[in-house]
Design an enzyme around this catalytic site. Structure first.
Site, PDB file in Angstrom:
ATOM      1  N   ASP A 233       0.809  -1.223   0.000  1.00 28.95           N
ATOM      2  CA  ASP A 233       0.000   0.000   0.000  1.00 28.95           C
ATOM      3  C   ASP A 233       0.844   1.276   0.000  1.00 28.95           C
ATOM      4  O   ASP A 233       0.443   2.309   0.530  1.00 28.95           O
ATOM      5  CB  ASP A 233      -0.972   0.013   1.197  1.00 28.95           C
ATOM      6  CG  ASP A 233      -1.911  -1.182   1.162  1.00 28.95           C
ATOM      7  OD1 ASP A 233      -2.245  -1.634   0.066  1.00 28.95           O
ATOM      8  OD2 ASP A 233      -2.286  -1.662   2.251  1.00 28.95           O
TER       9      ASP A 233
ATOM     10  N   LYS B 223       1.776   2.049  -5.032  1.00 34.23           N
ATOM     11  CA  LYS B 223       2.370   1.479  -6.253  1.00 34.23           C
ATOM     12  C   LYS B 223       1.502   1.738  -7.474  1.00 34.23           C
ATOM     13  O   LYS B 223       2.003   2.065  -8.542  1.00 34.23           O
ATOM     14  CB  LYS B 223       2.549  -0.047  -6.089  1.00 34.23           C
ATOM     15  CG  LYS B 223       3.553  -0.422  -5.018  1.00 34.23           C
ATOM     16  CD  LYS B 223       3.610  -1.923  -4.809  1.00 34.23           C
ATOM     17  CE  LYS B 223       2.355  -2.502  -4.219  1.00 34.23           C
ATOM     18  NZ  LYS B 223       2.037  -2.083  -2.844  1.00 34.23           N
TER      19      LYS B 223
ATOM     20  N   GLY C 104      -4.440  -4.461  -3.832  1.00 33.23           N
ATOM     21  CA  GLY C 104      -5.453  -3.459  -4.175  1.00 33.23           C
ATOM     22  C   GLY C 104      -4.723  -2.179  -4.515  1.00 33.23           C
ATOM     23  O   GLY C 104      -4.056  -1.605  -3.658  1.00 33.23           O
ATOM     24  N   HIS C 105      -4.796  -1.776  -5.770  1.00 32.40           N
ATOM     25  CA  HIS C 105      -4.012  -0.633  -6.255  1.00 32.40           C
ATOM     26  C   HIS C 105      -4.949   0.450  -6.759  1.00 32.40           C
ATOM     27  O   HIS C 105      -5.639   0.255  -7.762  1.00 32.40           O
ATOM     28  CB  HIS C 105      -3.071  -1.092  -7.372  1.00 32.40           C
ATOM     29  CG  HIS C 105      -2.120  -2.169  -6.943  1.00 32.40           C
ATOM     30  ND1 HIS C 105      -1.502  -3.011  -7.816  1.00 32.40           N
ATOM     31  CD2 HIS C 105      -1.682  -2.526  -5.717  1.00 32.40           C
ATOM     32  CE1 HIS C 105      -0.719  -3.851  -7.145  1.00 32.40           C
ATOM     33  NE2 HIS C 105      -0.823  -3.579  -5.871  1.00 32.40           N
TER      34      HIS C 105
ATOM     35  N   GLN D 224       2.165  -6.111  -3.280  1.00 30.91           N
ATOM     36  CA  GLN D 224       2.554  -6.192  -1.868  1.00 30.91           C
ATOM     37  C   GLN D 224       3.810  -5.325  -1.644  1.00 30.91           C
ATOM     38  O   GLN D 224       3.940  -4.301  -2.285  1.00 30.91           O
ATOM     39  CB  GLN D 224       2.776  -7.646  -1.431  1.00 30.91           C
ATOM     40  CG  GLN D 224       1.483  -8.452  -1.296  1.00 30.91           C
ATOM     41  CD  GLN D 224       0.882  -8.897  -2.618  1.00 30.91           C
ATOM     42  OE1 GLN D 224       1.556  -9.476  -3.445  1.00 30.91           O
ATOM     43  NE2 GLN D 224      -0.394  -8.646  -2.826  1.00 30.91           N
TER      44      GLN D 224
ATOM     45  N   LYS E  55       2.674  10.248  -0.735  1.00 31.36           N
ATOM     46  CA  LYS E  55       1.831  10.729   0.370  1.00 31.36           C
ATOM     47  C   LYS E  55       2.516  11.743   1.277  1.00 31.36           C
ATOM     48  O   LYS E  55       2.211  11.834   2.474  1.00 31.36           O
ATOM     49  CB  LYS E  55       1.272   9.542   1.164  1.00 31.36           C
ATOM     50  CG  LYS E  55       0.509   8.566   0.256  1.00 31.36           C
ATOM     51  CD  LYS E  55      -0.294   7.524   0.976  1.00 31.36           C
ATOM     52  CE  LYS E  55      -1.666   7.978   1.346  1.00 31.36           C
ATOM     53  NZ  LYS E  55      -2.619   6.840   1.592  1.00 31.36           N
TER      54      LYS E  55
HETATM   55  P1  GDP Z   1      -0.781   0.259  -3.545  1.00 30.34           P
HETATM   56  O1  GDP Z   1      -1.361  -1.018  -3.055  1.00 30.34           O
HETATM   57  O2  GDP Z   1       0.673   0.359  -3.255  1.00 30.34           O
HETATM   58  O3  GDP Z   1      -1.094   0.537  -4.992  1.00 30.34           O
HETATM   59  O4  GDP Z   1      -1.479   1.408  -2.692  1.00 30.34           O
HETATM   60  P2  GDP Z   1      -3.054   1.547  -2.405  1.00 30.34           P
HETATM   61  O5  GDP Z   1      -3.714   2.014  -3.636  1.00 30.34           O
HETATM   62  O6  GDP Z   1      -3.563   0.315  -1.738  1.00 30.34           O
HETATM   63  O7  GDP Z   1      -3.024   2.636  -1.257  1.00 30.34           O
HETATM   64  C1  GDP Z   1      -2.518   3.914  -1.495  1.00 30.34           C
HETATM   65  C2  GDP Z   1      -3.653   4.929  -1.241  1.00 30.34           C
HETATM   66  O8  GDP Z   1      -3.099   6.220  -1.126  1.00 30.34           O
HETATM   67  C3  GDP Z   1      -4.664   4.992  -2.389  1.00 30.34           C
HETATM   68  O9  GDP Z   1      -5.926   5.259  -1.854  1.00 30.34           O
HETATM   69  C4  GDP Z   1      -4.159   6.174  -3.216  1.00 30.34           C
HETATM   70  O10 GDP Z   1      -5.202   6.837  -3.924  1.00 30.34           O
HETATM   71  C5  GDP Z   1      -3.613   7.070  -2.136  1.00 30.34           C
HETATM   72  N1  GDP Z   1      -2.485   7.903  -2.561  1.00 30.34           N
HETATM   73  C6  GDP Z   1      -1.451   7.549  -3.384  1.00 30.34           C
HETATM   74  N2  GDP Z   1      -0.547   8.539  -3.450  1.00 30.34           N
HETATM   75  C7  GDP Z   1      -1.002   9.534  -2.643  1.00 30.34           C
HETATM   76  C8  GDP Z   1      -0.491  10.818  -2.269  1.00 30.34           C
HETATM   77  O11 GDP Z   1       0.573  11.247  -2.682  1.00 30.34           O
HETATM   78  N3  GDP Z   1      -1.239  11.540  -1.389  1.00 30.34           N
HETATM   79  C9  GDP Z   1      -2.419  11.110  -0.887  1.00 30.34           C
HETATM   80  N4  GDP Z   1      -3.077  11.890  -0.036  1.00 30.34           N
HETATM   81  N5  GDP Z   1      -2.941   9.907  -1.233  1.00 30.34           N
HETATM   82  C10 GDP Z   1      -2.229   9.133  -2.084  1.00 30.34           C
HETATM   83  P1  IMO Z   2      -0.848  -4.235  -2.190  1.00 30.01           P
HETATM   84  O1  IMO Z   2      -0.355  -4.773  -3.508  1.00 30.01           O
HETATM   85  C1  IMO Z   2      -0.923  -4.594   2.144  1.00 30.01           C
HETATM   86  C2  IMO Z   2      -0.812  -8.629   3.805  1.00 30.01           C
HETATM   87  C3  IMO Z   2      -2.073  -9.039   4.549  1.00 30.01           C
HETATM   88  C4  IMO Z   2      -1.464  -9.970   5.583  1.00 30.01           C
HETATM   89  C5  IMO Z   2      -0.360 -10.666   4.803  1.00 30.01           C
HETATM   90  C6  IMO Z   2      -0.752 -12.025   4.240  1.00 30.01           C
HETATM   91  O2  IMO Z   2      -2.154  -3.553  -2.264  1.00 30.01           O
HETATM   92  O3  IMO Z   2       0.216  -3.420  -1.521  1.00 30.01           O
HETATM   93  P2  IMO Z   2      -2.290 -12.774   2.189  1.00 30.01           P
HETATM   94  O4  IMO Z   2      -3.746 -12.579   1.931  1.00 30.01           O
HETATM   95  O5  IMO Z   2      -1.407 -12.224   1.120  1.00 30.01           O
HETATM   96  O6  IMO Z   2      -1.937 -14.189   2.534  1.00 30.01           O
HETATM   97  O7  IMO Z   2      -1.994 -11.922   3.533  1.00 30.01           O
HETATM   98  O8  IMO Z   2      -0.024  -9.804   3.736  1.00 30.01           O
HETATM   99  N1  IMO Z   2      -1.035  -8.152   2.412  1.00 30.01           N
HETATM  100  C7  IMO Z   2      -1.021  -6.869   2.069  1.00 30.01           C
HETATM  101  N2  IMO Z   2      -0.906  -5.755   2.817  1.00 30.01           N
HETATM  102  N3  IMO Z   2      -1.016  -4.492   0.808  1.00 30.01           N
HETATM  103  C8  IMO Z   2      -1.125  -5.596   0.043  1.00 30.01           C
HETATM  104  O9  IMO Z   2      -1.124  -5.549  -1.318  1.00 30.01           O
HETATM  105  C9  IMO Z   2      -1.164  -6.861   0.658  1.00 30.01           C
HETATM  106  N4  IMO Z   2      -1.272  -8.126   0.212  1.00 30.01           N
HETATM  107  C10 IMO Z   2      -1.178  -8.919   1.297  1.00 30.01           C
HETATM  108  O10 IMO Z   2      -2.720  -7.938   5.130  1.00 30.01           O
HETATM  109  O11 IMO Z   2      -0.845  -9.214   6.603  1.00 30.01           O
HETATM  110 MG    MG Z   3      -2.911  -1.706  -1.833  1.00 31.12          MG
END
Ligand code: GDP
Ligand code: IMO
Ligand code: MG
Length: 420
Positions: A15, A18, A42-43, A223, A330
């Site tokens: 998270d 990416k 979840g991206h 991840q 962020k």
């Molecule tokens: P990922 O799994 O690495 O792709 O990250 P996620 O999408 O799960 O979580 C990142 C969250 O932060 C998402 O809701 C993005 O929309 C949000 N986000 C990404 N970059 C920024 C930023 O620079 N500032 C803020 N406020 N939110 C951001």
């Molecule tokens: P993105 O790509 C954050 C974490 C789960 C748990 C551990 C094992 O969005 O960054 P799993 O279901 O993979 O066996 O869970 O890994 N986890 C993540 N945490 N972002 C993710 O993906 C994750 N994918 C798995 O919360 O701690």
């Molecule tokens: Mg994510």
């Protein structure tokens, strides 16, 4: 022919942002390829009115001509993948560009049920998985039991393999009432496989044809490094390789094909699920990071644990990935904090400690504080528009991590980025 595949991957516990960073870099590439994980990822991406939450499909979906590849190191939930493709088609994405490697493994409803039952059985020791069957699917792969996407193409063969997998699950879990009804699962899987068939390709041939044609390829990590099965905070990790090594094993390419590796770091730290988190803040500052950063999971909706930037963990991750540079996300979330902490050391008694020792009762951290800033920086598009304290924070992170920060984001929208 070397260095054709660049990579963007997470260097914390997932998270990091990416999705949005891959979306930005993707403009310079012909192919974006996921090399590991499944729909535990979840991206989020925001481009104008369009807001996507991608799970398996690479985060370049909003670039109309980029080819999107789900590589051999991934695990694919057939119905989940079809739903995701349908959602993308609804918002106008040309999904004929999405291809899946025949060597990727499938995640069955059995795997989800086993994942959830194992978590219940672990009780207080639970991993806090996403419950999507990722661990059991990778376990079946390693046990030479799993089913590849390529094996779903011949219906008779697929039926036989489904039966064999179910028998093995019944032997392993004698209280087999946790497993879903077989006949129903079989029909669902056959129907889903038939619909996905046209998108399944020879994964090795796909990558090597594009390498030979001189295509520019970007490998997308899911991840994060600290969730890596080998080098993360084991056992509180996911079941795939999230580090740069996973590019070779997950796409079927040699190390000479790898070019630049960009590591993504959030300007603070978050983690979902159980396990050590040395810089965690269990106080009002942590709550404030969660609220300001909207730190709630994309997949499960769970509140993410929050803490300061951990420079020790970041240095460890940079080394593991051989990262060339960092994209920092962020930064805007830190606006308004009087002071901003950075974990600069791990201690066990009077000696330095490692992340593997974080569960030890005497484990402690050293924290350095920098002055914060009050300005809203979400509209800044150049470094010179940032408050001097924000620039000092960035410079301090660069020096502690030992890498240049070439890009940083100040909001979730595609254009809310500053190039250093
Ligand atoms: P990922 O799994 O690495 O792709 O990250 P996620 O999408 O799960 O979580 C990142 C969250 O932060 C998402 O809701 C993005 O929309 C949000 N986000 C990404 N970059 C920024 C930023 O620079 N500032 C803020 N406020 N939110 C951001
Ligand atoms: P993105 O790509 C954050 C974490 C789960 C748990 C551990 C094992 O969005 O960054 P799993 O279901 O993979 O066996 O869970 O890994 N986890 C993540 N945490 N972002 C993710 O993906 C994750 N994918 C798995 O919360 O701690
Ligand atoms: Mg994510």
């Amino acid at each position: 022919m070397s260095g054709r595949i660049d990579a963007v991957l997470g260097m914390q516990w997932g998270d990091e942002g990416k999705g949005r960073i891959v979306d930005w870099y993707a403009r310079d590439y012909d192919v974006v390829a996921r090399f590991g994980g499944g729909d535990n990822a979840g991206h989020r991406i925001e481009v104008g009115e369009k807001k996507l939450a991608l799970r398996l499909v690479p985060s370049a979906a909003l670039h109309p001509t980029v080819e999107l590849f789900v590589g051999s190191g991934c695990v694919v939930n057939l119905e989940g993948a079809l739903d995701e493709l349908a959602r993308l088609a609804e918002v106008g994405v040309d999904i004929s560009r999405v291809k899946f490697s025949d060597r990727a493994h499938i995640v069955l409803p059995d795997h989800g049920a086993i994942d959830q039952a194992s978590e219940r059985a672990r009780g207080a020791e639970k991993i806090g998985t996403t419950g999507r069957g990722i661990g059991p699917a990778y376990a079946d792969r390693v046990s030479r039991l799993g089913i590849t996407l390529g094996e779903t193409i011949d219906e008779r063969h697929f039926r036989n393999r489904l039966r064999a997998v179910r028998s093995a699950h019944e032997r392993a879990f004698p209280n087999a009432e946790i497993l879903p009804d077989f006949a129903e699962m079989e029909e669902r899987m056959l129907a889903a496989a038939a619909r996905l068939r046209a998108a399944i390709v020879d994964g090795v041939g796909y990558m090597h044809a594009r390498l030979a044609a001189g295509k520019r390829i970007l490998a997308e990590g899911a991840q994060g490094t600290l969730l890596d099965i080998s080098f993360g905070s084991y056992p509180y990790v996911t079941s795939s390789q999230c580090t740069a090594g996973g590019i070779c094993t997950g796409l079927g390419v040699g190390p000479s094909a790898i070019g630049r590796v960009i590591g993504i770091l959030k300007a603070y730290t978050t983690r979902v699920g159980s396990g050590p988190f040395p810089s965690e803040l269990l106080d009002a500052e942590g709550d404030r990071l969660r609220e300001a950063g909207r730190e709630f999971g994309t997949v499960t909706g769970r509140a993410r644990r929050c803490g300061w930037f951990d420079a020790v963990a970041a240095r460890y991750a940079a080394a593991l990935n051989g990262a060339h540079a960092v994209a920092l996300t962020k930064l805007d979330v830190l606006s308004g904090f009087d002071r901003i902490g950075i974990v600069t050391g791990y201690r066990l008694g009077d000696r330095e400690a490692t992340l593997s020792e974080a569960a030890h009762p005497d484990f402690g951290v050293e924290v350095e504080y920098l002055d914060g800033w009050t300005e809203d920086i979400r509209e800044a598009r150049r470094s010179s528009e940032l408050p001097v304290t924000a620039r000092r924070y960035i410079a301090r992170l660069e020096s502690l991590v030992g890498l240049p920060i070439e890009l940083f984001s100040v909001g979730p929208e595609r254009e809310a980025l500053i190039r250093a």
